[in-house]
Design a protein around this motif. Structure first.
Motif, mmCIF file in Angstrom:
data_model
loop_
_atom_site.group_PDB
_atom_site.id
_atom_site.type_symbol
_atom_site.label_atom_id
_atom_site.label_comp_id
_atom_site.label_asym_id
_atom_site.label_seq_id
_atom_site.Cartn_x
_atom_site.Cartn_y
_atom_site.Cartn_z
ATOM 1 N N HIS A 115 4.873 -7.660 -17.426
ATOM 2 C CA HIS A 115 3.764 -6.738 -17.688
ATOM 3 C C HIS A 115 3.484 -5.889 -16.455
ATOM 4 O O HIS A 115 3.562 -6.376 -15.323
ATOM 5 C CB HIS A 115 2.478 -7.519 -17.991
ATOM 6 N N PRO B 81 -2.960 -12.531 -5.538
ATOM 7 C CA PRO B 81 -2.726 -12.422 -6.985
ATOM 8 C C PRO B 81 -3.878 -13.022 -7.794
ATOM 9 O O PRO B 81 -4.597 -13.901 -7.290
ATOM 10 C CB PRO B 81 -1.447 -13.242 -7.194
ATOM 11 N N ASN C 87 0.850 -1.187 0.000
ATOM 12 C CA ASN C 87 0.000 0.000 0.000
ATOM 13 C C ASN C 87 0.882 1.230 0.000
ATOM 14 O O ASN C 87 1.934 1.238 0.655
ATOM 15 C CB ASN C 87 -0.894 0.035 1.249
ATOM 16 N N LEU D 229 -14.003 -11.619 -7.213
ATOM 17 C CA LEU D 229 -14.206 -10.935 -8.490
ATOM 18 C C LEU D 229 -13.747 -11.888 -9.590
ATOM 19 O O LEU D 229 -12.619 -12.382 -9.550
ATOM 20 C CB LEU D 229 -13.399 -9.641 -8.541
ATOM 21 N N GLN E 207 -5.405 -1.477 -12.189
ATOM 22 C CA GLN E 207 -6.784 -1.875 -11.886
ATOM 23 C C GLN E 207 -7.448 -0.778 -11.073
ATOM 24 O O GLN E 207 -7.052 -0.491 -9.940
ATOM 25 C CB GLN E 207 -6.828 -3.184 -11.108
ATOM 26 N N LEU F 211 0.193 -3.617 -15.103
ATOM 27 C CA LEU F 211 -1.215 -3.361 -15.372
ATOM 28 C C LEU F 211 -1.780 -2.481 -14.275
ATOM 29 O O LEU F 211 -1.235 -2.401 -13.176
ATOM 30 C CB LEU F 211 -2.003 -4.672 -15.441
ATOM 31 N N TRP G 264 1.348 -13.792 -11.486
ATOM 32 C CA TRP G 264 0.858 -12.474 -11.084
ATOM 33 C C TRP G 264 1.340 -12.077 -9.700
ATOM 34 O O TRP G 264 1.386 -12.901 -8.786
ATOM 35 C CB TRP G 264 -0.676 -12.481 -11.088
ATOM 36 N N GLY G 265 1.677 -10.798 -9.536
ATOM 37 C CA GLY G 265 1.887 -10.240 -8.221
ATOM 38 C C GLY G 265 0.551 -9.901 -7.586
ATOM 39 O O GLY G 265 -0.488 -9.891 -8.253
ATOM 40 N N ALA G 266 0.597 -9.620 -6.282
ATOM 41 C CA ALA G 266 -0.637 -9.340 -5.543
ATOM 42 C C ALA G 266 -1.106 -7.901 -5.696
ATOM 43 O O ALA G 266 -2.200 -7.560 -5.267
ATOM 44 C CB ALA G 266 -0.446 -9.669 -4.069
ATOM 45 N N GLY H 215 -13.677 -0.825 -8.849
ATOM 46 C CA GLY H 215 -14.712 -1.286 -9.783
ATOM 47 C C GLY H 215 -14.244 -2.479 -10.573
ATOM 48 O O GLY H 215 -15.056 -3.218 -11.115
ATOM 49 N N GLY H 216 -12.940 -2.701 -10.656
ATOM 50 C CA GLY H 216 -12.443 -3.980 -11.160
ATOM 51 C C GLY H 216 -11.691 -3.975 -12.466
ATOM 52 O O GLY H 216 -10.816 -4.804 -12.649
ATOM 53 N N GLY H 217 -12.008 -3.098 -13.402
ATOM 54 C CA GLY H 217 -11.415 -3.203 -14.727
ATOM 55 C C GLY H 217 -9.897 -3.100 -14.712
ATOM 56 O O GLY H 217 -9.323 -2.272 -14.004
ATOM 57 N N ILE H 218 -9.226 -3.953 -15.467
ATOM 58 C CA ILE H 218 -7.764 -3.982 -15.524
ATOM 59 C C ILE H 218 -7.327 -3.539 -16.910
ATOM 60 O O ILE H 218 -7.865 -3.985 -17.925
ATOM 61 C CB ILE H 218 -7.235 -5.401 -15.242
ATOM 62 N N VAL H 219 -6.316 -2.665 -16.928
ATOM 63 C CA VAL H 219 -5.795 -2.137 -18.185
ATOM 64 C C VAL H 219 -4.300 -2.403 -18.237
ATOM 65 O O VAL H 219 -3.588 -2.170 -17.261
ATOM 66 C CB VAL H 219 -6.057 -0.618 -18.284
ATOM 67 N N SER H 220 -3.843 -2.889 -19.366
ATOM 68 C CA SER H 220 -2.423 -3.131 -19.539
ATOM 69 C C SER H 220 -1.703 -1.809 -19.768
ATOM 70 O O SER H 220 -2.143 -0.981 -20.564
ATOM 71 C CB SER H 220 -2.217 -4.057 -20.741
ATOM 72 N N GLY I 193 -12.193 -7.616 -19.088
ATOM 73 C CA GLY I 193 -13.522 -7.097 -18.839
ATOM 74 C C GLY I 193 -13.592 -6.468 -17.461
ATOM 75 O O GLY I 193 -12.639 -6.549 -16.684
ATOM 76 N N PRO I 194 -14.717 -5.844 -17.134
ATOM 77 C CA PRO I 194 -14.850 -5.155 -15.851
ATOM 78 C C PRO I 194 -15.029 -6.095 -14.667
ATOM 79 O O PRO I 194 -14.925 -5.666 -13.518
ATOM 80 C CB PRO I 194 -16.100 -4.296 -16.041
ATOM 81 N N ILE J 199 -0.443 -3.734 -10.837
ATOM 82 C CA ILE J 199 -0.138 -5.167 -10.784
ATOM 83 C C ILE J 199 1.009 -5.481 -11.734
ATOM 84 O O ILE J 199 1.034 -5.011 -12.881
ATOM 85 C CB ILE J 199 -1.373 -5.999 -11.182
#
Lengths: 109, 114
Positions: free
Chosen positions: A33, B42, A10, B88, A37, A35, A99-101, A40-45, B106-107, A86
Motif C-alpha cells: 500500500h 512507523p 525527507n 498521535l 498523510q 498512503l 509500515w514504513g516510517a 494535521g494527521g489524516g491518512i489517505v490510501s 480518522g484525523p 507512507i
C-alpha cells in the motif's frame, strides 16, 4: 532494522519537478500500500499493488516483486502534494500490515 | 472526509488522569483499528477489532484499554499514562480484516502527557 525501508526520509523539491519515493522490504508480500498523510494527521490510501503499475492522476506506483521494491512517482509536482508518503506491506502469512516510517515531501512554489 | 471521525482532536493530560478517545465510522465497516504514531517512527498497530471482537493486542500496556461496543464505535480508555505515551493516536476501519482491504483513517487525536 525495519522490514520496510523508505528513501529518502525527507525530500524538498521545486514545483513542477518529477518526484520519486522508494520503498524496499525484506519479507515476502501479497500486497503493498501507498498512503498519504497531510499535516494535521489524516491518512489517505493512494494505491494498493500486488504487481506491475497503477496510475491515478499525477501519481504512479510501481512494484517489482522479485526485487522487493516499489516506487511512488509524482509528475508535475505541486505544493499541495506536500505531505508524508507512507509505504506499508502485507506479508504473505499475516493480515497485519508492516509500515514504513514515511517520506516527508515538501514542494516549494 | 474519510467517513471516520475521532474526538477529541487534541488532548493534554496529566499522568494521574483518566480520559477516553472516541472513534466512529459511518462506512458500514466490520474491522476497526487503533494505531499509535510517534515522531519519525512507523505506525504501531495497537488493537484490532473485527465484528466487535478483539482479534489483536500487540503487547500494549494495560494503561491502554480498548472498548468496541458495536461495529461503528471504538474507544481507547487511558489511565496513568507516561510522558512517552505522547503521540498521535489514529483510528482506522476497513470492510474486512484482510490486509488487501483499504483502511480508512480518522484525523487522529494528538495526545500530550505531562
Amino acid at each position: 532494522k525495519n522490514e520496510v525501508e523508505q528513501s529518502p526520509q525527507n525530500l524538498t523539491a521545486q514545483e513542477g519537478e518529477f518526484i520519486t519515493i522508494n520503498c524496499s522490504y525484506s519479507v515476502g508480500i501479497s500486497a503493498l500500500h501507498w498512503l498519504q498523510q497531510h499535516p494535521g494527521g489524516g491518512i489517505v490510501s493512494l494505491f494498493m499493488l500486488s504487481s506491475g503499475k497503477k496510475k491515478h492522476g499525477r501519481l504512479i506506483a510501481t512494484i517489482n516483486i522479485q526485487e522487493k521494491h516499489s516506487s511512488l512517482h509524482i509528475t508535475a509536482s505541486h505544493p499541495r502534494d506536500s505531505a508524508v508518503y507512507i509505504c506499508a506491506v502485507l506479508p504473505d502469512s499475516n493480515y497485519q500490515l508492516i509500515w514504513g516510517a514515511g517520506t516527508k515531501l515538501i514542494i516549494k512554489p | 472526509e474519510t467517513g471516520v471521525t475521532q474526538t477529541p482532536r487534541h488532548l493534554v493530560m496529566g499522568m494521574t488522569n483518566k480520559k477516553s478517545l472516541k472513534c466512529e465510522q459511518h462506512l458500514g465497516h466490520n474491522a476497526m483499528y487503533w494505531y499509535k504514531q510517534s515522531a519519525k517512527k512507523p505506525l504501531e498497530l495497537m488493537f484490532v477489532y473485527n465484528f466487535k471482537e478483539q482479534t489483536e493486542n500487540n503487547s500494549v500496556p494495560s494503561r491502554f484499554s480498548p472498548e468496541c461496543p458495536n461495529s461503528s464505535h471504538l474507544f481507547l480508555h487511558l489511565h496513568t499514562l507516561q510522558p512517552e505515551d505522547s503521540a498521535l493516536y489514529l483510528c482506522a476501519s476497513s470492510r474486512g480484516l484482510a490486509g488487501e482491504e483499504t483502511q480508512y483513517f480518522g484525523p487522529g487525536t494528538r495526545l500530550l502527557v505531562l
